[in-house]
Design a protein around this motif. Structure first.
Motif, PDB file in Angstrom:
ATOM      1  N   GLY A  53       0.762  -1.144   0.014  1.00 47.00           N
ATOM      2  CA  GLY A  53       0.017   0.057  -0.210  1.00 47.00           C
ATOM      3  C   GLY A  53       0.723   1.113   0.073  1.00 47.00           C
ATOM      4  O   GLY A  53       0.437   2.377   0.056  1.00 47.00           O
ATOM      5  N   ARG A  54       2.211   1.116   0.048  1.00 43.88           N
ATOM      6  CA  ARG A  54       2.819   2.439  -0.177  1.00 43.88           C
ATOM      7  C   ARG A  54       3.420   2.905  -1.727  1.00 43.88           C
ATOM      8  O   ARG A  54       3.211   2.034  -2.672  1.00 43.88           O
ATOM      9  CB  ARG A  54       4.163   1.910   0.709  1.00 43.88           C
ATOM     10  N   ILE A  55       3.743   4.108  -1.468  1.00 42.18           N
ATOM     11  CA  ILE A  55       4.342   4.595  -2.821  1.00 42.18           C
ATOM     12  C   ILE A  55       5.885   4.808  -2.617  1.00 42.18           C
ATOM     13  O   ILE A  55       6.179   5.673  -1.591  1.00 42.18           O
ATOM     14  CB  ILE A  55       3.565   6.088  -3.347  1.00 42.18           C
ATOM     15  N   SER A  82      -6.224   0.360  -4.115  1.00 43.20           N
ATOM     16  CA  SER A  82      -5.360   0.012  -2.768  1.00 43.20           C
ATOM     17  C   SER A  82      -4.285  -1.047  -3.000  1.00 43.20           C
ATOM     18  O   SER A  82      -4.389  -2.401  -3.058  1.00 43.20           O
ATOM     19  CB  SER A  82      -6.243  -0.825  -1.852  1.00 43.20           C
ATOM     20  N   ARG A 131      -2.356   9.405  -6.313  1.00 41.34           N
ATOM     21  CA  ARG A 131      -2.764   9.596  -5.157  1.00 41.34           C
ATOM     22  C   ARG A 131      -4.353   8.857  -5.194  1.00 41.34           C
ATOM     23  O   ARG A 131      -4.461   7.847  -4.132  1.00 41.34           O
ATOM     24  CB  ARG A 131      -2.672  10.663  -4.340  1.00 41.34           C
ATOM     25  N   SER A 133       0.267  -1.087  -4.354  1.00 42.26           N
ATOM     26  CA  SER A 133       1.520  -0.556  -4.168  1.00 42.26           C
ATOM     27  C   SER A 133       2.050   0.076  -5.553  1.00 42.26           C
ATOM     28  O   SER A 133       1.863  -0.724  -6.555  1.00 42.26           O
ATOM     29  CB  SER A 133       2.335  -1.415  -3.449  1.00 42.26           C
ATOM     30  N   LEU A 134       2.784   1.133  -5.416  1.00 43.92           N
ATOM     31  CA  LEU A 134       3.355   1.800  -6.592  1.00 43.92           C
ATOM     32  C   LEU A 134       4.915   1.867  -6.383  1.00 43.92           C
ATOM     33  O   LEU A 134       5.631   2.383  -5.195  1.00 43.92           O
ATOM     34  CB  LEU A 134       2.784   3.263  -6.898  1.00 43.92           C
ATOM     35  N   ARG A 149      -4.067   4.939  -5.689  1.00 38.82           N
ATOM     36  CA  ARG A 149      -3.394   4.117  -4.618  1.00 38.82           C
ATOM     37  C   ARG A 149      -4.626   4.046  -3.746  1.00 38.82           C
ATOM     38  O   ARG A 149      -4.897   2.903  -2.994  1.00 38.82           O
ATOM     39  CB  ARG A 149      -2.383   4.976  -3.929  1.00 38.82           C
TER      40      ARG A 149
END
Ligand code: ATP
Length: 251
Positions: free
Chosen positions: A27-29, A200, A193, A202-203, A196
């Motif tokens: 779930g993070r960038i 849901s 944004r 991750s990037l 994401r």
């Protein structure tokens, strides 16, 4: 979700990646930065199994990617965009995005090819998936247009849509802001944004546009000459002495 362990890649006498390790939570960038030739694209090509790696490993949800064949990467839930846009120029925007939706389902499609009702249900599900992405990226007004006739900024969004349509868990973005003007970069930031949040996922993005990386990333990993030189939040990394030196030289 993603763990890169001591990854090493050599091309003849050049060590493009030198024992690079980092991990990224779901779930993070994560922004991957570094000067030209630092090894960013090589790392991306290892993650998508386009390059062979000499040492180390990459774990995705605990599974070794280096033991997964290249054609199995999409099925695991990893998709990527390309700097040089991987689009079919004579097909429409929607057809390109639909093809993206098929890329993850392809194995299942072949396996059930003889069970027609099931295939039709799957076709409908993939079409709905593609339509959702068209709407999310506000591509509705150009959905039926031929890709070759559209401006570059729109094509970058179609490329993003093609990769997103497979509903990946991890999306690798290769210079998403490359070639975009100031206003388009602002729109891209909002879009990433939103993606994401809504999907849901991750990037992991390789990007030279420092303002975008620092504003959008939860974590920034910096490479220089194939080595990891910084890894932390944008604020931590921004003031890292080795990173500043890598970008500015000894000036
Ligand atoms: P840029 O920001 O300019 O795209 P990068 O950080 O993505 O740079 P890479 O393209 O990964 O850097 O290159 C890292 C090093 O590996 C460079 O020295 C490059 O010349 C070399 N390299 C990358 N791919 C190959 C290849 N296929 N064959 C030989 N050398 C390669």
């Amino acid at each position: 979700m993603l763990e890169v362990r001591d990854l090493t890649v050599r091309f003849g006498g050049i060590t493009a990646l030198d024992r690079v390790s980092f991990s990224a939570a779901a779930g993070r960038i994560v922004g991957l930065i570094g000067p030209n030739g630092a090894g960013k694209t090589t790392l991306f090509n290892c993650l998508s199994r386009l390059y062979r790696c000499d040492e180390g490993d990459i774990l995705f949800e605990g599974r070794s990617l280096l033991r997964t064949p290249a054609h199995g990467i999409a099925a695991l839930g990893i998709a990527r965009t390309f700097q040089n846009l991987a689009l079919f120029r004579t097909m429409s925007v929607r057809q390109n995005i639909l093809l993206g939706a098929h890329s993850r389902a392809a194995g299942g499609f072949v396996a059930h090819a003889l069970r027609l009702p099931r295939v039709r249900a799957q076709e409908r599900a993939l079409a709905a998936q593609a339509d959702e992405i068209v709407e999310l990226l506000e591509l509705g007004p150009v959905a039926g247009r031929r890709v070759a006739d559209l401006p570059f900024g729109t094509l970058k969004r179609v490329e993003l849509g093609r990769a997103l349509a497979s509903r990946p868990k991890l999306l690798l973005l290769d210079e998403p802001a490359g070639g975009l003007n100031h206003e388009e970069v602002g729109g891209l930031m909002e879009l990433l944004r939103g993606i994401r949040e809504r999907l849901s996922l991750s990037l992991l993005l390789v990007e030279h546009h420092m303002n975008l990386v620092m504003r959008i990333s939860d974590q920034v990993v910096a490479l220089n000459f194939g080595r990891k030189i910084a890894d932390g939040t944008p604020d931590e990394v921004r003031h890292d002495a080795e990173l500043v030196k890598a970008y500015l030289g000894n000036a």
